[in-house]
Design a protein around this motif. Structure first.
Motif, PDB file in Angstrom:
ATOM      1  N   GLU A  56       0.818  -1.216   0.000  1.00  0.00           N
ATOM      2  CA  GLU A  56       0.000   0.000   0.000  1.00  0.00           C
ATOM      3  C   GLU A  56       0.847   1.259   0.000  1.00  0.00           C
ATOM      4  O   GLU A  56       0.643   2.161  -0.802  1.00  0.00           O
ATOM      5  CB  GLU A  56      -0.927   0.019   1.216  1.00  0.00           C
ATOM      6  CG  GLU A  56      -1.816   1.249   1.231  1.00  0.00           C
ATOM      7  CD  GLU A  56      -2.848   1.222   2.330  1.00  0.00           C
ATOM      8  OE1 GLU A  56      -3.161   2.304   2.849  1.00  0.00           O
ATOM      9  OE2 GLU A  56      -3.334   0.130   2.663  1.00  0.00           O
ATOM     10  N   PHE A  57       1.814   1.333   0.894  1.00  0.00           N
ATOM     11  CA  PHE A  57       2.590   2.551   1.020  1.00  0.00           C
ATOM     12  C   PHE A  57       3.756   2.598   0.042  1.00  0.00           C
ATOM     13  O   PHE A  57       4.259   3.668  -0.262  1.00  0.00           O
ATOM     14  CB  PHE A  57       3.074   2.732   2.457  1.00  0.00           C
ATOM     15  CG  PHE A  57       1.933   2.864   3.421  1.00  0.00           C
ATOM     16  CD1 PHE A  57       1.084   3.958   3.371  1.00  0.00           C
ATOM     17  CD2 PHE A  57       1.676   1.878   4.355  1.00  0.00           C
ATOM     18  CE1 PHE A  57       0.022   4.080   4.244  1.00  0.00           C
ATOM     19  CE2 PHE A  57       0.610   1.987   5.235  1.00  0.00           C
ATOM     20  CZ  PHE A  57      -0.218   3.088   5.186  1.00  0.00           C
ATOM     21  N   GLY A  58       4.165   1.458  -0.460  1.00  0.00           N
ATOM     22  CA  GLY A  58       5.232   1.408  -1.442  1.00  0.00           C
ATOM     23  C   GLY A  58       4.847   2.085  -2.736  1.00  0.00           C
ATOM     24  O   GLY A  58       5.694   2.576  -3.474  1.00  0.00           O
ATOM     25  N   GLU A  59       3.547   2.132  -3.012  1.00  0.00           N
ATOM     26  CA  GLU A  59       3.060   2.812  -4.208  1.00  0.00           C
ATOM     27  C   GLU A  59       3.357   4.309  -4.139  1.00  0.00           C
ATOM     28  O   GLU A  59       3.528   4.961  -5.147  1.00  0.00           O
ATOM     29  CB  GLU A  59       1.549   2.608  -4.357  1.00  0.00           C
ATOM     30  CG  GLU A  59       1.128   1.172  -4.529  1.00  0.00           C
ATOM     31  CD  GLU A  59       1.534   0.605  -5.874  1.00  0.00           C
ATOM     32  OE1 GLU A  59       1.504   1.348  -6.857  1.00  0.00           O
ATOM     33  OE2 GLU A  59       1.882  -0.592  -5.921  1.00  0.00           O
ATOM     34  N   GLU A  68      10.670  -5.121  -5.505  1.00  0.00           N
ATOM     35  CA  GLU A  68      11.286  -6.307  -6.107  1.00  0.00           C
ATOM     36  C   GLU A  68      11.033  -7.545  -5.246  1.00  0.00           C
ATOM     37  O   GLU A  68      10.755  -8.623  -5.770  1.00  0.00           O
ATOM     38  CB  GLU A  68      12.789  -6.092  -6.297  1.00  0.00           C
ATOM     39  CG  GLU A  68      13.122  -5.110  -7.397  1.00  0.00           C
ATOM     40  CD  GLU A  68      12.593  -5.551  -8.753  1.00  0.00           C
ATOM     41  OE1 GLU A  68      12.683  -6.732  -9.091  1.00  0.00           O
ATOM     42  OE2 GLU A  68      12.069  -4.672  -9.466  1.00  0.00           O
ATOM     43  N   LEU A  69      11.111  -7.384  -3.928  1.00  0.00           N
ATOM     44  CA  LEU A  69      10.842  -8.498  -3.019  1.00  0.00           C
ATOM     45  C   LEU A  69       9.390  -8.957  -3.162  1.00  0.00           C
ATOM     46  O   LEU A  69       9.123 -10.169  -3.241  1.00  0.00           O
ATOM     47  CB  LEU A  69      11.123  -8.069  -1.570  1.00  0.00           C
ATOM     48  CG  LEU A  69      10.809  -9.110  -0.497  1.00  0.00           C
ATOM     49  CD1 LEU A  69      11.653 -10.356  -0.693  1.00  0.00           C
ATOM     50  CD2 LEU A  69      11.061  -8.528   0.880  1.00  0.00           C
ATOM     51  N   ILE A  70       8.466  -8.029  -3.245  1.00  0.00           N
ATOM     52  CA  ILE A  70       7.058  -8.372  -3.397  1.00  0.00           C
ATOM     53  C   ILE A  70       6.831  -9.111  -4.712  1.00  0.00           C
ATOM     54  O   ILE A  70       6.110 -10.098  -4.756  1.00  0.00           O
ATOM     55  CB  ILE A  70       6.177  -7.115  -3.319  1.00  0.00           C
ATOM     56  CG1 ILE A  70       6.198  -6.556  -1.889  1.00  0.00           C
ATOM     57  CG2 ILE A  70       4.740  -7.404  -3.755  1.00  0.00           C
ATOM     58  CD1 ILE A  70       5.617  -5.166  -1.751  1.00  0.00           C
ATOM     59  N   LYS A  71       7.473  -8.674  -5.783  1.00  0.00           N
ATOM     60  CA  LYS A  71       7.339  -9.359  -7.079  1.00  0.00           C
ATOM     61  C   LYS A  71       7.823 -10.803  -6.971  1.00  0.00           C
ATOM     62  O   LYS A  71       7.203 -11.709  -7.521  1.00  0.00           O
ATOM     63  CB  LYS A  71       8.131  -8.629  -8.157  1.00  0.00           C
ATOM     64  CG  LYS A  71       7.499  -7.355  -8.629  1.00  0.00           C
ATOM     65  CD  LYS A  71       8.353  -6.684  -9.694  1.00  0.00           C
ATOM     66  CE  LYS A  71       7.818  -5.337 -10.078  1.00  0.00           C
ATOM     67  NZ  LYS A  71       8.664  -4.646 -11.036  1.00  0.00           N
ATOM     68  N   ARG A  72       8.930 -11.019  -6.261  1.00  0.00           N
ATOM     69  CA  ARG A  72       9.456 -12.383  -6.109  1.00  0.00           C
ATOM     70  C   ARG A  72       8.515 -13.232  -5.279  1.00  0.00           C
ATOM     71  O   ARG A  72       8.364 -14.423  -5.543  1.00  0.00           O
ATOM     72  CB  ARG A  72      10.832 -12.357  -5.480  1.00  0.00           C
ATOM     73  CG  ARG A  72      11.914 -11.852  -6.412  1.00  0.00           C
ATOM     74  CD  ARG A  72      13.277 -12.136  -5.860  1.00  0.00           C
ATOM     75  NE  ARG A  72      13.447 -11.503  -4.552  1.00  0.00           N
ATOM     76  CZ  ARG A  72      14.387 -10.657  -4.230  1.00  0.00           C
ATOM     77  NH1 ARG A  72      15.281 -10.326  -5.114  1.00  0.00           N
ATOM     78  NH2 ARG A  72      14.447 -10.139  -3.034  1.00  0.00           N
ATOM     79  N   ILE A  73       7.884 -12.643  -4.263  1.00  0.00           N
ATOM     80  CA  ILE A  73       6.964 -13.394  -3.406  1.00  0.00           C
ATOM     81  C   ILE A  73       5.727 -13.806  -4.176  1.00  0.00           C
ATOM     82  O   ILE A  73       5.232 -14.913  -4.038  1.00  0.00           O
ATOM     83  CB  ILE A  73       6.585 -12.559  -2.156  1.00  0.00           C
ATOM     84  CG1 ILE A  73       7.802 -12.390  -1.263  1.00  0.00           C
ATOM     85  CG2 ILE A  73       5.442 -13.210  -1.401  1.00  0.00           C
ATOM     86  CD1 ILE A  73       7.603 -11.407  -0.126  1.00  0.00           C
TER      87      ILE A  73
END
Length: 74
Positions: A56-59, A68-73
């Motif tokens: 939410e806040f990364g946006e 990048e970590l979220i994409k890998r997860i």
């Protein structure tokens, strides 16, 4: 506002309690007072809350590593 879907009613209660505690040391005390099953659920809930907050806040922030970590997860 962060919304987590897929929690059981018991997990929702734990998440609400965790979310309502203002200090991390108080969260740790709360979790330590629980049964092993509830402690494990709380650890998972905290991970999901953390990832949801990053999403939410990364946006709104430049969080290249977090994204990048979220994409890998996913």
């Amino acid at each position: 506002m962060i919304e987590i879907v897929g929690l059981t009613p018991r997990q929702k209660i734990l998440a609400d309690i965790i979310w309502g505690i203002e200090e991390w040391d108080q969260v740790e005390i709360f979790i330590a007072s629980l049964s092993k099953r509830d402690r494990i659920d709380c650890e998972g809930i905290i991970e999901v809350i953390t990832i949801s907050m990053i999403e939410e806040f990364g946006e709104r922030m430049d969080c290249t590593e977090a994204k990048e970590l979220i994409k890998r997860i996913k």
